[in-house]
Design a protein around this motif. Sequence first.
Motif, PDB file in Angstrom:
ATOM      1  N   GLN A  25      -8.332 -14.711   7.420  1.00  0.00           N
ATOM      2  CA  GLN A  25      -8.078 -14.919   5.984  1.00  0.00           C
ATOM      3  C   GLN A  25      -8.702 -16.242   5.532  1.00  0.00           C
ATOM      4  N   ARG A  26      -8.534 -17.272   6.339  1.00  0.00           N
ATOM      5  CA  ARG A  26      -9.056 -18.590   5.996  1.00  0.00           C
ATOM      6  C   ARG A  26     -10.590 -18.608   6.053  1.00  0.00           C
ATOM      7  N   LEU A  27     -11.140 -17.944   7.047  1.00  0.00           N
ATOM      8  CA  LEU A  27     -12.591 -17.889   7.194  1.00  0.00           C
ATOM      9  C   LEU A  27     -13.227 -17.159   6.013  1.00  0.00           C
ATOM     10  N   ARG A  28     -12.648 -16.060   5.598  1.00  0.00           N
ATOM     11  CA  ARG A  28     -13.202 -15.270   4.495  1.00  0.00           C
ATOM     12  C   ARG A  28     -12.963 -15.942   3.159  1.00  0.00           C
ATOM     13  N   GLY A  29     -11.750 -16.431   2.923  1.00  0.00           N
ATOM     14  CA  GLY A  29     -11.445 -17.077   1.648  1.00  0.00           C
ATOM     15  C   GLY A  29     -11.849 -16.213   0.472  1.00  0.00           C
ATOM     16  N   LEU A  30     -12.712 -16.732  -0.390  1.00  0.00           N
ATOM     17  CA  LEU A  30     -13.190 -15.984  -1.561  1.00  0.00           C
ATOM     18  C   LEU A  30     -14.570 -15.375  -1.343  1.00  0.00           C
ATOM     19  N   LEU A  31     -15.115 -15.514  -0.140  1.00  0.00           N
ATOM     20  CA  LEU A  31     -16.437 -14.964   0.137  1.00  0.00           C
ATOM     21  C   LEU A  31     -16.446 -13.448  -0.045  1.00  0.00           C
ATOM     22  N   GLY A  32     -17.520 -12.949  -0.591  1.00  0.00           N
ATOM     23  CA  GLY A  32     -17.671 -11.518  -0.794  1.00  0.00           C
ATOM     24  C   GLY A  32     -17.114 -11.018  -2.117  1.00  0.00           C
ATOM     25  N   ARG A  33     -16.416 -11.855  -2.832  1.00  0.00           N
ATOM     26  CA  ARG A  33     -15.882 -11.450  -4.134  1.00  0.00           C
ATOM     27  C   ARG A  33     -16.899 -11.787  -5.226  1.00  0.00           C
ATOM     28  N   LYS A  34     -16.894 -10.998  -6.257  1.00  0.00           N
ATOM     29  CA  LYS A  34     -17.812 -11.227  -7.379  1.00  0.00           C
ATOM     30  C   LYS A  34     -17.208 -12.193  -8.396  1.00  0.00           C
ATOM     31  N   ASN A  35     -15.869 -12.309  -8.410  1.00  0.00           N
ATOM     32  CA  ASN A  35     -15.184 -13.223  -9.321  1.00  0.00           C
ATOM     33  C   ASN A  35     -13.741 -13.408  -8.850  1.00  0.00           C
ATOM     34  N   LEU A  36     -13.016 -14.225  -9.566  1.00  0.00           N
ATOM     35  CA  LEU A  36     -11.593 -14.438  -9.321  1.00  0.00           C
ATOM     36  C   LEU A  36     -10.908 -14.345 -10.673  1.00  0.00           C
ATOM     37  N   GLN A  37      -9.969 -13.443 -10.801  1.00  0.00           N
ATOM     38  CA  GLN A  37      -9.260 -13.245 -12.066  1.00  0.00           C
ATOM     39  C   GLN A  37      -8.458 -14.490 -12.424  1.00  0.00           C
ATOM     40  N   SER A  38      -8.245 -14.718 -13.706  1.00  0.00           N
ATOM     41  CA  SER A  38      -7.542 -15.916 -14.163  1.00  0.00           C
ATOM     42  C   SER A  38      -6.075 -15.933 -13.754  1.00  0.00           C
ATOM     43  N   ASP A  39      -5.512 -14.785 -13.386  1.00  0.00           N
ATOM     44  CA  ASP A  39      -4.110 -14.736 -12.961  1.00  0.00           C
ATOM     45  C   ASP A  39      -3.956 -14.712 -11.437  1.00  0.00           C
ATOM     46  N   SER A  40      -5.058 -15.005 -10.721  1.00  0.00           N
ATOM     47  CA  SER A  40      -5.052 -14.984  -9.259  1.00  0.00           C
ATOM     48  C   SER A  40      -5.533 -16.317  -8.691  1.00  0.00           C
ATOM     49  N   SER A  99      -9.236 -22.838 -14.902  1.00  0.00           N
ATOM     50  CA  SER A  99      -7.782 -22.680 -14.776  1.00  0.00           C
ATOM     51  C   SER A  99      -7.024 -23.997 -14.883  1.00  0.00           C
ATOM     52  N   ILE A 100      -7.570 -25.067 -14.322  1.00  0.00           N
ATOM     53  CA  ILE A 100      -6.875 -26.362 -14.350  1.00  0.00           C
ATOM     54  C   ILE A 100      -6.673 -26.805 -15.801  1.00  0.00           C
ATOM     55  N   GLU A 101      -7.722 -26.689 -16.602  1.00  0.00           N
ATOM     56  CA  GLU A 101      -7.613 -27.072 -18.015  1.00  0.00           C
ATOM     57  C   GLU A 101      -6.698 -26.112 -18.771  1.00  0.00           C
ATOM     58  N   ARG A 102      -6.885 -24.807 -18.544  1.00  0.00           N
ATOM     59  CA  ARG A 102      -6.090 -23.795 -19.254  1.00  0.00           C
ATOM     60  C   ARG A 102      -4.601 -23.933 -18.940  1.00  0.00           C
ATOM     61  N   LEU A 103      -4.274 -24.220 -17.684  1.00  0.00           N
ATOM     62  CA  LEU A 103      -2.875 -24.340 -17.265  1.00  0.00           C
ATOM     63  C   LEU A 103      -2.333 -25.764 -17.418  1.00  0.00           C
ATOM     64  N   GLN A 104      -3.195 -26.681 -17.827  1.00  0.00           N
ATOM     65  CA  GLN A 104      -2.833 -28.086 -18.048  1.00  0.00           C
ATOM     66  C   GLN A 104      -2.206 -28.718 -16.794  1.00  0.00           C
ATOM     67  N   ILE A 105      -2.868 -28.499 -15.660  1.00  0.00           N
ATOM     68  CA  ILE A 105      -2.412 -29.064 -14.388  1.00  0.00           C
ATOM     69  C   ILE A 105      -3.001 -30.455 -14.241  1.00  0.00           C
ATOM     70  N   LYS A 106      -2.157 -31.402 -13.861  1.00  0.00           N
ATOM     71  CA  LYS A 106      -2.630 -32.778 -13.717  1.00  0.00           C
ATOM     72  C   LYS A 106      -2.023 -33.423 -12.474  1.00  0.00           C
ATOM     73  N   LYS A 107      -2.623 -34.518 -12.069  1.00  0.00           N
ATOM     74  CA  LYS A 107      -2.157 -35.268 -10.911  1.00  0.00           C
ATOM     75  C   LYS A 107      -0.678 -35.623 -11.090  1.00  0.00           C
ATOM     76  N   GLY A 108       0.103 -35.433 -10.032  1.00  0.00           N
ATOM     77  CA  GLY A 108       1.527 -35.731 -10.069  1.00  0.00           C
ATOM     78  C   GLY A 108       2.399 -34.528 -10.357  1.00  0.00           C
ATOM     79  N   ASP A 109       1.828 -33.450 -10.933  1.00  0.00           N
ATOM     80  CA  ASP A 109       2.616 -32.236 -11.162  1.00  0.00           C
ATOM     81  C   ASP A 109       3.132 -31.718  -9.827  1.00  0.00           C
ATOM     82  N   GLN A 110       4.327 -31.174  -9.829  1.00  0.00           N
ATOM     83  CA  GLN A 110       4.875 -30.581  -8.615  1.00  0.00           C
ATOM     84  C   GLN A 110       4.804 -29.071  -8.754  1.00  0.00           C
TER      85      GLN A 110
END
Length: 118
Positions: A25-40, A99-110
Motif C-alpha cells: 500500500q505504501r509503495l503504490r500510494g497514488l501511483l497509477g491513478r489518474k486523479n484524486l477526488q476532493s473528498d478522498s 484541498s489545504i486552501e479549500r479546507l482551510q487547514i493550517k499549522k497547529g490544527d489538530q
Amino acid sequence: MTKLWSANRKAILIPQLEVAITFWQRLRGLLGRKNLQSDSAVLFPACNAIHTVGMQFSIDCIFLNKKNEVCKTYSSIKPWKFAGPVWAADSVIELAAGSIERLQIKKGDQLYVGDSLS
C-alpha cells in the motif's frame, strides 16, 4: 476506509481516507491513478517525506506530528517532486491539489483519523 476530522472544528474534512499500512500500500500510494477526488485522501503513518515520482497529477500534503497536529503543509506539489523530510512529522496525508486552501487547514490544527470524533 475511514474519515479525517478536524478536532478544532469538530467536522469531517475528508470522508474517504485510505490508510497505507502494508508495504505494498505504501509503495503504490497514488501511483497509477489518474486523479484524486476532493473528498478522498491517503494517510501514510510513520512517514516524514513523500515524492510524486511517476504521478500524473499535483497533490497537497499535510505533515502531522505525534499529537496529530499539523506541523507543515505543501500545496500543489507537481509530479516528479519531493516534499520533506519534515523532522517533526510522524505521518503524512496526501490530498487533491487545492484541498489545504479549500479546507482551510493550517499549522497547529489538530486532526483526527477515525469513523467518529471521540
